[in-house]
Design an enzyme around this catalytic site. Structure first.
Site, short mmCIF file in Angstrom:
data_model
loop_
_atom_site.label_atom_id
_atom_site.label_comp_id
_atom_site.label_asym_id
_atom_site.label_seq_id
_atom_site.Cartn_x
_atom_site.Cartn_y
_atom_site.Cartn_z
N ARG A 1 19.84 -32.77 8.83
CA ARG A 1 20.34 -34.08 8.40
C ARG A 1 20.85 -34.07 6.96
O ARG A 1 21.53 -35.00 6.52
CB ARG A 1 19.21 -35.11 8.55
CG ARG A 1 19.61 -36.55 8.30
CD ARG A 1 20.50 -37.09 9.39
NE ARG A 1 20.87 -38.48 9.11
CZ ARG A 1 20.23 -39.53 9.61
NH1 ARG A 1 19.17 -39.35 10.40
NH2 ARG A 1 20.62 -40.75 9.32
N HIS B 1 9.77 -17.71 6.38
CA HIS B 1 10.59 -16.57 6.80
C HIS B 1 12.05 -16.89 6.48
O HIS B 1 12.80 -17.32 7.36
CB HIS B 1 10.40 -16.31 8.29
CG HIS B 1 11.02 -15.05 8.78
ND1 HIS B 1 10.48 -14.29 9.79
CD2 HIS B 1 12.16 -14.40 8.41
CE1 HIS B 1 11.24 -13.23 10.02
NE2 HIS B 1 12.27 -13.29 9.20
N ARG C 1 15.89 -16.41 6.07
CA ARG C 1 16.90 -15.50 6.61
C ARG C 1 18.15 -15.59 5.77
O ARG C 1 18.36 -16.58 5.05
CB ARG C 1 17.16 -15.84 8.08
CG ARG C 1 16.01 -15.41 8.98
CD ARG C 1 16.32 -15.65 10.46
NE ARG C 1 15.40 -14.92 11.33
CZ ARG C 1 14.20 -15.36 11.71
NH1 ARG C 1 13.77 -16.53 11.27
NH2 ARG C 1 13.42 -14.65 12.48
N HIS D 1 17.11 -22.27 7.90
CA HIS D 1 15.91 -23.12 7.82
C HIS D 1 15.35 -23.02 6.41
O HIS D 1 15.80 -23.74 5.53
CB HIS D 1 14.88 -22.79 8.91
CG HIS D 1 14.80 -21.34 9.31
ND1 HIS D 1 14.46 -20.33 8.43
CD2 HIS D 1 15.01 -20.73 10.51
CE1 HIS D 1 14.45 -19.18 9.06
NE2 HIS D 1 14.79 -19.38 10.33
N GLU E 1 7.80 -13.68 4.94
CA GLU E 1 8.22 -12.72 5.95
C GLU E 1 9.72 -12.49 5.86
O GLU E 1 10.47 -13.37 5.46
CB GLU E 1 7.92 -13.26 7.36
CG GLU E 1 6.49 -13.55 7.65
CD GLU E 1 6.29 -14.08 9.07
OE1 GLU E 1 5.14 -14.04 9.54
OE2 GLU E 1 7.28 -14.53 9.69
N THR F 1 15.05 -15.62 16.48
CA THR F 1 13.67 -15.47 16.06
C THR F 1 13.32 -13.98 16.15
O THR F 1 14.07 -13.20 16.75
CB THR F 1 12.72 -16.31 16.94
OG1 THR F 1 11.39 -16.22 16.41
CG2 THR F 1 12.72 -15.83 18.38
N HIS G 1 3.32 -14.90 16.61
CA HIS G 1 4.48 -15.13 17.48
C HIS G 1 4.03 -15.68 18.83
O HIS G 1 3.38 -14.99 19.62
CB HIS G 1 5.33 -13.87 17.70
CG HIS G 1 6.74 -14.22 18.10
ND1 HIS G 1 7.75 -14.43 17.17
CD2 HIS G 1 7.31 -14.44 19.29
CE1 HIS G 1 8.88 -14.73 17.78
NE2 HIS G 1 8.64 -14.76 19.07
N ASP G 2 4.38 -16.91 19.06
CA ASP G 2 4.08 -17.64 20.31
C ASP G 2 2.59 -17.88 20.52
O ASP G 2 2.18 -18.22 21.64
CB ASP G 2 4.67 -16.92 21.52
CG ASP G 2 6.19 -17.07 21.60
OD1 ASP G 2 6.73 -17.91 20.83
OD2 ASP G 2 6.84 -16.38 22.40
#
Length: 237
Positions: A18, A43, A45, A50, A70, A100, A190-191
């Site tokens: 937004r 994390h 990138r 993000h 990370e 991801t 992870h997950d």
């Protein structure tokens, strides 16, 4: 007790969608800590879709628990980590366009590179961790790089558990035993979710820390962030 480090990437994703500063990543990090989490993970990138590199700088003065950054150790990432000086850096071999993380390091093929990067971070007093699959050879290879810890990539466990296959934990038990034998600390992520975290925690020896983001934020949409953080803490005790 296994520590809970909350990955706040999804908070930044919502903010970026937004523009502006709602939700406020720094405030959410402080709130998560006040709810009892023992760490904050980010994390960043290269495309900053993000978490932004500036977020890492700003969070340094905000996070009072463990700060874990990370990422793939390209030079830009290395420079950021050396500047920010987090508690821990977790090396992840994700490609630039990865949605991801989807694989652990081949610690044998990339041993020389990892040794060099890890030495640089450790010389600066930053604890190091390597993202690896539940593969004994990769764990043993990690031990030869000089890393302090490994982070077990738990997607295959989570997928098996969702299908009612509890034996998906077995490779992770063996990998954890190999890590302990090599004097490596053990993290995981992870997950992992409220559904599967208790079974994982109860079966993995010497599990120091889990890093959870996507599932935790999704669960919080229904149950509330403070409530969900405490639900994880209860399952990790």
């Amino acid at each position: 007790m296994t520590k809970l480090s909350v990955n706040i990437n999804k908070i930044a994703t919502l903010r970026n969608s937004r523009g502006g500063n709602v939700p406020d990543v720094l405030k959410v990090a402080k709130d998560i800590e006040s709810f009892g989490a023992q760490g904050i993970t980010i994390h960043p990138r290269p495309d900053e879709r993000h978490i932004r590199y500036q977020d890492a700088r700003d969070l340094k003065s905000v996070v009072t628990t463990e700060f874990n950054i990370e990422g793939n150790p390209i030079q830009k990432f290395i420079d950021l980590v050396l500047e920010v000086q987090p508690t821990q850096v977790t090396l992840v071999p994700d490609s630039i366009d990865a949605i991801t993380s989807n694989a652990g390091w081949d610690t044998i093929t990339h041993k020389t590179f990892l040794k060099e990067v890890i030495a640089t971070f450790k010389q600066n007093g930053i604890r190091t961790s390597i993202f690896v699959d539940a593969d004994i050879k990769m764990v043993e290879g990690a031990a030869e790089t000089g890393t302090d810890r490994i982070e077990l990539y738990t997607e295959s466990y989570a997928e098996a558990f969702s299908k009612g296959q509890t034996n998906g934990i077995l490779p992770f038990i063996k990998a954890a035993e190999a890590a302990t034998k090599s004097d490596l600390g053990i993290n995981a992520g992870h997950d992992l979710s409220l559904e599967n975290i208790k079974h994982f925690k109860e079966n993995i020896p010497n599990l120091l820390e889990v890093s959870i983001g996507h599932a935790l934020i999704c669960e919080s949409l229904y149950l509330g962030l403070e409530n969900v953080v405490n639900m994880y803490l209860n399952k990790l005790r």
